[in-house]
Design an enzyme around this catalytic site. Structure first.
Site, PDB file in Angstrom:
ATOM      1  NE  ARG A 116      53.132  34.823  10.464  1.00 25.52           N
ATOM      2  CZ  ARG A 116      52.262  34.833   9.458  1.00 25.52           C
ATOM      3  NH1 ARG A 116      51.240  35.684   9.482  1.00 25.52           N
ATOM      4  NH2 ARG A 116      52.398  34.010   8.441  1.00 25.52           N
ATOM      5  CD  GLU A 158      47.224  33.658  15.223  1.00 25.66           C
ATOM      6  OE1 GLU A 158      46.904  33.064  14.175  1.00 25.66           O
ATOM      7  OE2 GLU A 158      47.744  34.793  15.237  1.00 25.66           O
ATOM      8  CG  HIS A 178      45.741  34.715  11.398  1.00 20.37           C
ATOM      9  ND1 HIS A 178      46.909  34.366  12.000  1.00 20.37           N
ATOM     10  CD2 HIS A 178      46.073  35.140  10.156  1.00 20.37           C
ATOM     11  CE1 HIS A 178      47.922  34.565  11.155  1.00 20.37           C
ATOM     12  NE2 HIS A 178      47.431  35.035  10.025  1.00 20.37           N
TER      13      HIS A 178
END
Length: 316
Positions: A236, A265, A283
């Site tokens: 993450r 993000e 991602h």
């Protein structure tokens, strides 16, 4: 039973969901906004959320008696959901482990190769029409075979990465992990992050997100790394102190980085985008159709068990 699916999902998943409940499929690809989060809890029996749908303690506080009884998260990571607040409100939370392991490990190896062998930089050079032809000292990178990889977090994904590195590239494996592991491949456990960072040629982060791992990798870790070493993150974004990473790259304290996730993000700092020695992906960890279908079906398995009065297989 009313089920809210918060993002478009593969058609077989949506069709199967329709056999379980009355489905409202949200067509936006953006995360739920504040009003939508509260409506999800108040108006639906079941919610199938995903990354970015921030079911925080504040959201649960605003809906003290939610109609929803299950958040069947689409994804293994669930740091966008306050699980304790959900439980206190009587809402169960599940996730989709297993389905994502191999696909995410593959992206880790993709990023390792991209940054170590300067593949992204090379493609940009060629596409810009600036390649003048092969020569013996052109774009020399780090040869991964036989090097030492450091794994931060030896869960299912960490082990899958380590196996690929050991068996595929003959790499030595070192790692740190919170939970002792009985591994089926050679690996050296180290006690601390800085010890690991100092010992390896490629450092790969694959721990869960959440308060316990926020900024786990920061300035001290990057300072401990060797100047030729590369850093890869597929966990993450907020596990890494992005400002510290940028500072380490600018100062040449590490050779490069490969990132699939970002602290804020989908915002990616201009400083990272400008660096040729950083490989950046949007991602893509689980971005394969069969994987996303498997994740959706696993979320539906959790819903199916819940509706049958059984314990969902992936209850958190």
């Amino acid at each position: 039973m009313r089920l809210l699916i918060t993002r478009p999902l593969p058609e077989p998943v949506v069709a199967a969901a329709g056999d379980l409940a009355q489905v409202e499929l949200r067509t936006s690809t953006a995360p739920l906004d504040d009003a939508e989060l509260r409506r999800a809890l108040a108006e639906f029996d079941l919610v199938l959320p995903t990354l970015g749908d921030r079911f925080t303690a504040d959201v649960f506080a605003d809906v003290p008696a939610p109609r929803a009884r299950l958040l069947a998260n689409f994804g293994v990571g669930y740091n966008h959901i306050d699980v304790d607040a959900a439980r206190a409100a009587g809402v169960a939370v599940t996730n989709t482990p297993g389905a994502v392991t191999d696909a995410t490990a593959d992206i880790a190896l993709t990023l390792m190769l991209m940054t170590c062998r300067r593949a992204g930089e090379g493609e940009r050079l060629l596409r810009a029409g600036q390649w003048t032809g092969w020569h013996p000292t052109q774009m020399l990178g780090l040869h991964m075979s036989g090097k030492r990889v450091g794994i931060i977090g030896m869960g299912n994904i960490g082990q899958a990465i380590a196996r690929r590195c050991h068996y595929g590239f003959g790499m030595q494996v070192s790692y740190v992990t919170r939970t002792p592991r009985d591994l089926d491949f050679p690996a050296q456990a180290l006690n601390g992050l800085t010890d690991l960072a100092a010992a390896v040629d490629v450092l790969v982060c694959c721990v869960p997100g959440g308060a316990e791992t926020h900024h786990l990798v920061g300035a001290a870790v990057f300072a401990a790394m060797r100047p030729h070493a590369h850093f890869v993150n597929i966990s993450r974004g907020d596990v890494v102190d992005e400002a510290a990473l940028i500072a380490a790259l600018k100062a040449g304290r590490i050779a490069g980085a490969g990132l699939d996730v970002y602290e804020f993000e989908p915002k990616v700092p201009a400083a990272l985008r400008a660096m040729e020695n950083v490989a950046l992906l949007p991602h893509l960890g689980t971005a394969a159709l069969e994987v996303r279908e498997a994740m959706g079906m696993m979320a539906l398995d959790n819903i199916r068990a819940h509706l049958a009065g059984q314990t969902p297989p992936n209850l958190l």
